[in-house]
Write a protein that holds these residues in place. Structure first.
Motif, PDB file in Angstrom:
ATOM      1  N   MET B   1       0.843  -1.185   0.000  1.00 52.59           N
ATOM      2  CA  MET B   1       0.000   0.000   0.000  1.00 52.59           C
ATOM      3  C   MET B   1       0.876   1.232   0.000  1.00 52.59           C
ATOM      4  O   MET B   1       1.420   1.599   1.014  1.00 52.59           O
ATOM      5  CB  MET B   1      -0.901   0.024   1.233  1.00 52.59           C
ATOM      6  CG  MET B   1      -2.032  -0.934   1.167  1.00 52.59           C
ATOM      7  SD  MET B   1      -3.183  -0.525  -0.131  1.00 52.59           S
ATOM      8  CE  MET B   1      -3.962   0.918   0.527  1.00 52.59           C
ATOM      9  N   ASN B   2       1.030   1.833  -1.179  1.00 51.26           N
ATOM     10  CA  ASN B   2       1.807   3.069  -1.224  1.00 51.26           C
ATOM     11  C   ASN B   2       0.942   4.181  -1.799  1.00 51.26           C
ATOM     12  O   ASN B   2      -0.271   4.014  -1.971  1.00 51.26           O
ATOM     13  CB  ASN B   2       3.064   2.833  -2.060  1.00 51.26           C
ATOM     14  CG  ASN B   2       2.713   2.109  -3.343  1.00 51.26           C
ATOM     15  OD1 ASN B   2       1.537   1.878  -3.617  1.00 51.26           O
ATOM     16  ND2 ASN B   2       3.711   1.749  -4.114  1.00 51.26           N
ATOM     17  N   ILE B   3       1.581   5.300  -2.106  1.00 50.49           N
ATOM     18  CA  ILE B   3       0.817   6.475  -2.511  1.00 50.49           C
ATOM     19  C   ILE B   3       0.155   6.237  -3.875  1.00 50.49           C
ATOM     20  O   ILE B   3      -0.903   6.781  -4.174  1.00 50.49           O
ATOM     21  CB  ILE B   3       1.739   7.713  -2.519  1.00 50.49           C
ATOM     22  CG1 ILE B   3       0.932   8.986  -2.677  1.00 50.49           C
ATOM     23  CG2 ILE B   3       2.781   7.601  -3.609  1.00 50.49           C
ATOM     24  CD1 ILE B   3       0.054   9.316  -1.503  1.00 50.49           C
ATOM     25  N   LEU B   4       0.768   5.395  -4.687  1.00 50.46           N
ATOM     26  CA  LEU B   4       0.208   5.137  -6.014  1.00 50.46           C
ATOM     27  C   LEU B   4      -1.143   4.441  -5.912  1.00 50.46           C
ATOM     28  O   LEU B   4      -2.121   4.828  -6.565  1.00 50.46           O
ATOM     29  CB  LEU B   4       1.197   4.292  -6.813  1.00 50.46           C
ATOM     30  CG  LEU B   4       0.810   3.941  -8.234  1.00 50.46           C
ATOM     31  CD1 LEU B   4       0.578   5.209  -9.009  1.00 50.46           C
ATOM     32  CD2 LEU B   4       1.898   3.108  -8.865  1.00 50.46           C
ATOM     33  N   SER B   5      -1.212   3.407  -5.061  1.00 48.34           N
ATOM     34  CA  SER B   5      -2.497   2.736  -4.897  1.00 48.34           C
ATOM     35  C   SER B   5      -3.512   3.642  -4.229  1.00 48.34           C
ATOM     36  O   SER B   5      -4.715   3.565  -4.527  1.00 48.34           O
ATOM     37  CB  SER B   5      -2.318   1.453  -4.100  1.00 48.34           C
ATOM     38  OG  SER B   5      -1.964   1.769  -2.788  1.00 48.34           O
ATOM     39  N   ALA B   6      -3.053   4.559  -3.367  1.00 49.19           N
ATOM     40  CA  ALA B   6      -3.986   5.492  -2.732  1.00 49.19           C
ATOM     41  C   ALA B   6      -4.591   6.428  -3.770  1.00 49.19           C
ATOM     42  O   ALA B   6      -5.789   6.744  -3.716  1.00 49.19           O
ATOM     43  CB  ALA B   6      -3.273   6.304  -1.645  1.00 49.19           C
ATOM     44  N   VAL B   7      -3.777   6.850  -4.742  1.00 45.17           N
ATOM     45  CA  VAL B   7      -4.299   7.722  -5.796  1.00 45.17           C
ATOM     46  C   VAL B   7      -5.337   6.975  -6.637  1.00 45.17           C
ATOM     47  O   VAL B   7      -6.409   7.510  -6.961  1.00 45.17           O
ATOM     48  CB  VAL B   7      -3.135   8.228  -6.680  1.00 45.17           C
ATOM     49  CG1 VAL B   7      -3.652   8.835  -7.952  1.00 45.17           C
ATOM     50  CG2 VAL B   7      -2.311   9.223  -5.910  1.00 45.17           C
ATOM     51  N   LEU B   8      -5.025   5.711  -6.950  1.00 44.90           N
ATOM     52  CA  LEU B   8      -5.964   4.962  -7.790  1.00 44.90           C
ATOM     53  C   LEU B   8      -7.272   4.677  -7.054  1.00 44.90           C
ATOM     54  O   LEU B   8      -8.351   4.744  -7.656  1.00 44.90           O
ATOM     55  CB  LEU B   8      -5.303   3.655  -8.227  1.00 44.90           C
ATOM     56  CG  LEU B   8      -4.127   3.861  -9.186  1.00 44.90           C
ATOM     57  CD1 LEU B   8      -3.341   2.582  -9.325  1.00 44.90           C
ATOM     58  CD2 LEU B   8      -4.629   4.305 -10.529  1.00 44.90           C
ATOM     59  N   PHE B   9      -7.179   4.379  -5.765  1.00 41.66           N
ATOM     60  CA  PHE B   9      -8.431   4.140  -5.041  1.00 41.66           C
ATOM     61  C   PHE B   9      -9.220   5.421  -4.849  1.00 41.66           C
ATOM     62  O   PHE B   9     -10.451   5.405  -4.784  1.00 41.66           O
ATOM     63  CB  PHE B   9      -8.160   3.469  -3.698  1.00 41.66           C
ATOM     64  CG  PHE B   9      -7.885   2.010  -3.827  1.00 41.66           C
ATOM     65  CD1 PHE B   9      -6.649   1.493  -3.503  1.00 41.66           C
ATOM     66  CD2 PHE B   9      -8.851   1.157  -4.303  1.00 41.66           C
ATOM     67  CE1 PHE B   9      -6.385   0.150  -3.643  1.00 41.66           C
ATOM     68  CE2 PHE B   9      -8.597  -0.187  -4.449  1.00 41.66           C
ATOM     69  CZ  PHE B   9      -7.364  -0.686  -4.121  1.00 41.66           C
ATOM     70  N   SER B  10      -8.516   6.576  -4.742  1.00 40.03           N
ATOM     71  CA  SER B  10      -9.266   7.818  -4.629  1.00 40.03           C
ATOM     72  C   SER B  10      -9.923   8.164  -5.954  1.00 40.03           C
ATOM     73  O   SER B  10     -10.988   8.802  -5.978  1.00 40.03           O
ATOM     74  CB  SER B  10      -8.372   8.950  -4.150  1.00 40.03           C
ATOM     75  OG  SER B  10      -7.330   9.135  -5.054  1.00 40.03           O
TER      76      SER B  10
END
Lengths: 347, 98
Positions: B1-10
């Motif tokens: 879980m890094n910032i990239l997956s956080a962007v995609l989930f947002s």
């Protein structure tokens, strides 16, 4: 509809649901849910009547949204646990998202608002597909997830469903909306056992499907779309009696088969010591029994003010194929209580 | 879980907000539905390239195919609806209320 197209769509509908039931990977599950949604859209909307098209649109939007939400929960689990396997849900947030998507798909409260609207726009043969067959895939998924993680969200949603199913059906004049709210209430009874023993929910779900199919087929045969047409119904009189028996079984009265749907959750709750939530289920069930008895009353026990030429009519009804199917489904409501010992294998 | 997956989930979450808040047109609802599925496509493709399981790029294209089928079914329903109701506005699609 063209027979070949009809056969193809029904085959892909069955294939989609089977794909959901028999797979361990999240991708075929999403694929099967989308396939069953896509294949049912032409089946529901080919008549191009306004109500059918609007009901199909609402159904499609809800199912597409919840399928995307389900895949999102699976991908969230994927990032956390690096596994696509259904039996390895490790994070509670992804379990919550997946369960929320399945609750929207099933039509449990608090996500039930689309269900009466969709059912009231479709003819009765389509409502059999929506209310009975399309519940199989998300219900199997919900119960197989409940085997792994027991979460209280299921109990909260089932209590709300039973209460909503009771109070929602009180002020309705359309038989399809009444049956929609009864279906919501029944799904509440079915999923409440999933918190404790998910295997038993399959038995309750089977009873619900058989009972509901019988009632919807009888309503299709007599074209019973509104309460006012119940007393002018042109079915054979034995069908009126079987209709009353099937409705009382749906309400859960003891010598009939639908009592299993009520007594098994009560036994499971008392064995686990959760006596506090039982009154909520009983209140909702009692209110829905009231409007079942109102349908029985309007069918067999009263006569609406009408023209005297309409009183006696013994035509056989809409479809000659539904009579033998009704005749094979009704015995489960009469003798179904003999299947209660199956439950005692699971305790 | 890094910032990239956080962007995609947002991105997916923005699609949910678009579906829920939308009150005017049916077509914007279908567009936000497409946004949900495209964000899932990006998510699975990114995960498969980070974790070096390139078979899931194949799955992502299958996902995109099904989302295209779904979009076409939604558009066909919208066409059928505008033929029967003469409008696209969600406020006028109200035949099924009690």
């Amino acid at each position: 509809m063209n027979r070949l197209v009809n056969a193809f769509l029904l085959t892909s509908l069955i294939a989609g649901t089977s794909l959901v039931i028999f797979s361990n990977h999240w991708f075929p599950i999403w694929l099967g849910l989308e396939l069953s949604t896509l294949s049912i859209i032409p089946l529901l909307s080919y008549t191009s009547q306004s109500r059918s098209v609007e009901a199909t649109l609402k159904y499609f939007l809800v199912q597409a949204f919840s399928a995307a939400l389900l895949l999102n929960g699976a991908v969230l689990n994927l990032w956390i646990s690096n596994s696509w396997d259904v039996n390895s849900i490790t994070s509670p947030i992804s379990y919550f998202i997946i369960t929320a998507a399945l609750i929207i798909k099933l039509g449990l409260a608090p996500c039930h608002f689309w269900f009466p609207d969709v059912l009231s726009g479709l003819p009765f043969l389509s409502t059999i597909i929506i209310a009975c067959w399309q519940k199989i895939a998300p219900m199997f998924l919900l119960l197989s997830l409940s085997n792994l993680v027991s979460s209280e969200i299921i109990i909260v949603c089932s209590i709300l469903s039973v209460l909503v199913g009771g109070w929602g059906g009180l002020n309705q004049i359309s038989v399809r909306k009444i049956l929609a709210y009864s279906s919501i209430g029944h799904l509440g009874w079915i999923t409440c056992v999933a918190f404790f023993i998910p295997e038993v929910s399959y038995l309750l779900f089977l009873f619900y499907i058989l009972n509901n199919t019988a009632i919807l087929l009888i309503c299709h045969n007599g074209s019973l779309y509104y309460l006012s047409s119940l007393s002018k119904s042109n079915v054979v009189p034995i069908t009126a009696i079987l209709f009353s028996i099937a409705l009382l079984s749906l309400g859960g009265l003891p010598p009939l088969g639908g009592f299993i749907n009520k007594v098994i959750p009560l036994i499971v709750f008392s064995l686990n010591g959760n006596n506090f939530i039982i009154p909520f289920f009983l209140i909702g069930s009692l209110i829905s029994l009231f409007f079942y008895i109102r349908i029985v009353f309007n069918t067999s026990l009263t006569l609406f003010p009408q023209h005297s030429l309409n009183i006696v009519s013994f035509r056989t009804g809409n479809s000659s194929l539904s009579q033998p199917i009704i005749s094979t489904l009704i015995p489960i409501t009469i003798w179904g209580l003999l299947l209660l010992p199956i439950f005692f294998l699971f305790i | 879980m890094n910032i990239l997956s956080a962007v995609l989930f947002s991105l997916f979450f923005l699609g949910i907000i678009g579906v829920v808040i939308n009150r005017l047109h049916l077509l914007s609802l279908l567009l936000c539905l497409e946004l949900l599925l495209v964000s899932l496509f990006l998510n699975i493709s990114t995960w498969s390239q980070i974790h070096d399981e390139l078979i899931y790029l194949n799955f992502s294209i299958l996902l995109l195919t099904f989302s295209a089928c779904e979009a076409s079914a939604g558009l066909a329903l919208m066409v059928s609806l505008s033929r029967s109701h003469n409008t696209d506005l969600l406020a006028n699609i109200n035949l099924l209320q009690t």
